[in-house]
Design a protein around this motif. Sequence first.
Motif, PDB file in Angstrom:
ATOM      1  N   THR A  23       0.557  -1.072  -0.024  1.00  0.00           N
ATOM      2  CA  THR A  23      -0.091  -0.016   0.308  1.00  0.00           C
ATOM      3  C   THR A  23       0.551   1.384   0.097  1.00  0.00           C
ATOM      4  O   THR A  23       2.137   1.362   0.724  1.00  0.00           O
ATOM      5  N   SER A  24       0.524   2.383  -0.735  1.00  0.00           N
ATOM      6  CA  SER A  24       1.726   3.501  -0.822  1.00  0.00           C
ATOM      7  C   SER A  24       1.747   4.372   0.262  1.00  0.00           C
ATOM      8  O   SER A  24       2.162   5.107   0.394  1.00  0.00           O
ATOM      9  N   LYS A  25       0.023   4.504   0.884  1.00  0.00           N
ATOM     10  CA  LYS A  25       0.029   5.074   1.338  1.00  0.00           C
ATOM     11  C   LYS A  25      -1.366   4.444   3.342  1.00  0.00           C
ATOM     12  O   LYS A  25      -2.483   4.414   2.142  1.00  0.00           O
ATOM     13  N   ILE A  26      -0.766   4.483   4.089  1.00  0.00           N
ATOM     14  CA  ILE A  26      -2.246   4.137   5.084  1.00  0.00           C
ATOM     15  C   ILE A  26      -2.223   5.511   5.340  1.00  0.00           C
ATOM     16  O   ILE A  26      -1.674   6.267   6.522  1.00  0.00           O
ATOM     17  N   GLU A  27      -3.551   5.562   5.780  1.00  0.00           N
ATOM     18  CA  GLU A  27      -3.814   7.247   6.161  1.00  0.00           C
ATOM     19  C   GLU A  27      -5.273   7.327   7.533  1.00  0.00           C
ATOM     20  O   GLU A  27      -5.020   8.353   8.506  1.00  0.00           O
ATOM     21  N   ASN A  28      -5.539   5.840   7.858  1.00  0.00           N
ATOM     22  CA  ASN A  28      -6.304   5.732   8.762  1.00  0.00           C
ATOM     23  C   ASN A  28      -5.703   5.114  10.172  1.00  0.00           C
ATOM     24  O   ASN A  28      -6.415   4.365  10.807  1.00  0.00           O
ATOM     25  N   TYR A  29      -4.606   4.943   9.822  1.00  0.00           N
ATOM     26  CA  TYR A  29      -3.517   4.466  11.368  1.00  0.00           C
ATOM     27  C   TYR A  29      -3.704   5.209  11.780  1.00  0.00           C
ATOM     28  O   TYR A  29      -2.690   6.193  11.792  1.00  0.00           O
ATOM     29  N   LEU A  30      -3.626   4.822  13.150  1.00  0.00           N
ATOM     30  CA  LEU A  30      -3.843   5.889  14.487  1.00  0.00           C
ATOM     31  C   LEU A  30      -2.126   6.936  14.539  1.00  0.00           C
ATOM     32  O   LEU A  30      -1.401   5.331  14.349  1.00  0.00           O
ATOM     33  N   GLY A  31      -2.217   7.557  14.885  1.00  0.00           N
ATOM     34  CA  GLY A  31      -0.951   8.038  15.110  1.00  0.00           C
ATOM     35  C   GLY A  31      -0.165   8.204  14.046  1.00  0.00           C
ATOM     36  O   GLY A  31       0.774   9.113  14.124  1.00  0.00           O
ATOM     37  N   PHE A  32      -0.636   8.299  12.632  1.00  0.00           N
ATOM     38  CA  PHE A  32      -0.100   8.596  11.751  1.00  0.00           C
ATOM     39  C   PHE A  32      -1.339  10.236  10.642  1.00  0.00           C
ATOM     40  O   PHE A  32      -2.014   9.536  10.143  1.00  0.00           O
ATOM     41  N   PRO A  33      -1.329  11.489  11.202  1.00  0.00           N
ATOM     42  CA  PRO A  33      -2.226  11.609  10.383  1.00  0.00           C
ATOM     43  C   PRO A  33      -1.819  12.377   9.546  1.00  0.00           C
ATOM     44  O   PRO A  33      -2.934  12.640   8.631  1.00  0.00           O
ATOM     45  N   THR A  34      -0.813  12.367   8.705  1.00  0.00           N
ATOM     46  CA  THR A  34      -0.185  12.625   7.550  1.00  0.00           C
ATOM     47  C   THR A  34      -0.682  11.307   6.849  1.00  0.00           C
ATOM     48  O   THR A  34       0.097  10.918   5.836  1.00  0.00           O
TER      49      THR A  34
END
Length: 547
Positions: A261-272
């Motif tokens: 996955t190129s970007k995970i945006e809904n993982y806790l602690g990584f707002p960007t």
Amino acid sequence: MLEPQEKNVPKLSEKQLLVLANYGTKIKVKANAVLINEGVKNFDFYVILKGKVAIYDPFNPKKPVAIHKKNGFTGDSDMLSDRASIFRAVALTDVEVLKIPQTALKKILLEDASLNTLLISAFLLRRENISKNEGGVILIGSKFSSKSFEARDFLTKNHIRHTWLELEKDDTTEEITKNFNLKIEDIPILISTNLEVLKNVTIEDIAFKMGLSSPIQNRIYQVMVVGAGPAGLAASVYGASEGLDTIALDKLGPGGQAGTTSKIENYLGFPTGISGSELANKAYLQAQKFGCTISIPCEAKKLSIYSTYFELTLSDDSTIKSKSVIAATGAKYRDLAIENISYFKGRGVYHSATAMEASNCKKEDVIVIVGGGNSAGQAAIFMADYAIEIHILIRGKNLSKSMSSYLINRINSNPKIKIHPHTEIFKLEGDNYLERIHLKNNLTKEVKSMEVNHLFLFLGAIPTNNWLPSAVCKDSKGFIITGNDLTKEQLEDSKWPLERSPFPLETCIPGLFATGDLRSESTKRVASSVGEGAMAISYIHSYLKNY
């Protein structure tokens, strides 16, 4: 000449130097002496007390990557594993250094919080800085070679610094192949940092050369984690950090499906957001920091059950024994039911959308993505930065059933992305590379073709359960049933031998746990998988008390 400066890398304090002195030996070294040679495994850690030490990339030996001075130190994230060094450390002047064995460094990281924070941060920062530049080993291959793709994919997944030279478009490739007397039939070709040439290189060759295959001890481990996706990595971190003798294995490298996955945006602690590959690599290093043995590539072939332990047979017929097992092999994306699909793997057909695949796509390219889940949505948004048109094919009427709303909103607002509902692919065409796909609308039965060189498949998942015993209870789709979901009849049929009921995440076989995407009824999200990996370790503690 200006000396290269490391940005944001802290120096050791005098107090920290006193702590380190208890673990190492002070030695004096003459100018031009080599402290660390490229290609060496289990290399020592050096603290500079006097003088200067230069770090060189073997492929650019004239200009140092960095120069370490008083209170500086050598090493990057490879210090945490058994990987071979990709740099050379040379005394630039007469120096006095503190020489600390790698095994002692690992002990320091576990015992001293201050040094742990400073050194781990510095190691990761150094690797992040150098990863932006080409260097490391050289891989020569062709976009028309699926084996070249496999080798490149393996290097990328395992964060091995490398330079990719494509026969079809790199001007320097012809000169290199001529100098090393190489032929087209030799690809993929790996040139290591000490200029050793490996022809027709396999992922096993790369793993051995780069030190990914950690030695497996002939003993009974307490925990064996099979699979290094989010669930397996979490179990590895928590198992090792809580003092359990833990070994983790994976067929390809850390990350599993999340790693594609190129970007995970809904993982806790990584707002960007954070890429799946980066998240997995940090967890991989974290597990090794705590002493987890991780060996890659290791493909599970068969799990056997004995009265006091489990025995896993690998694809090379070697075996590993453990008191408990966490099955975390997850699931793999389905392929299209098209006869020649395997021919185009790595030749225009992909199951992941990362920077590596994106580098094959030009601004004028058309990209087709098949699938309606979050992975497909993230791939579409990511690849829109590289291609002029993105086409998402789904069998249903819209994305709302299987994709997060924030992704749907971004897709709908991106003019490059077009959704094709009720659409399926029934034919692929191309000579050496994918050139054309044929589509069919499953409502109107309309048929059409598209000129396409890049096809990304994110279809429904198939559980990777072929290595597990047939006695393990599975649902109708092959996912593993655990804990309270096991019926009384299933436990009776499997001859559950204990008075207690199975722990949550425990299968119908005591001591065998299933986590993440492999488990029946699991939530197919990274956060859920990480939570399950951590939970499994707490239940294993209870299991081992009565072992």
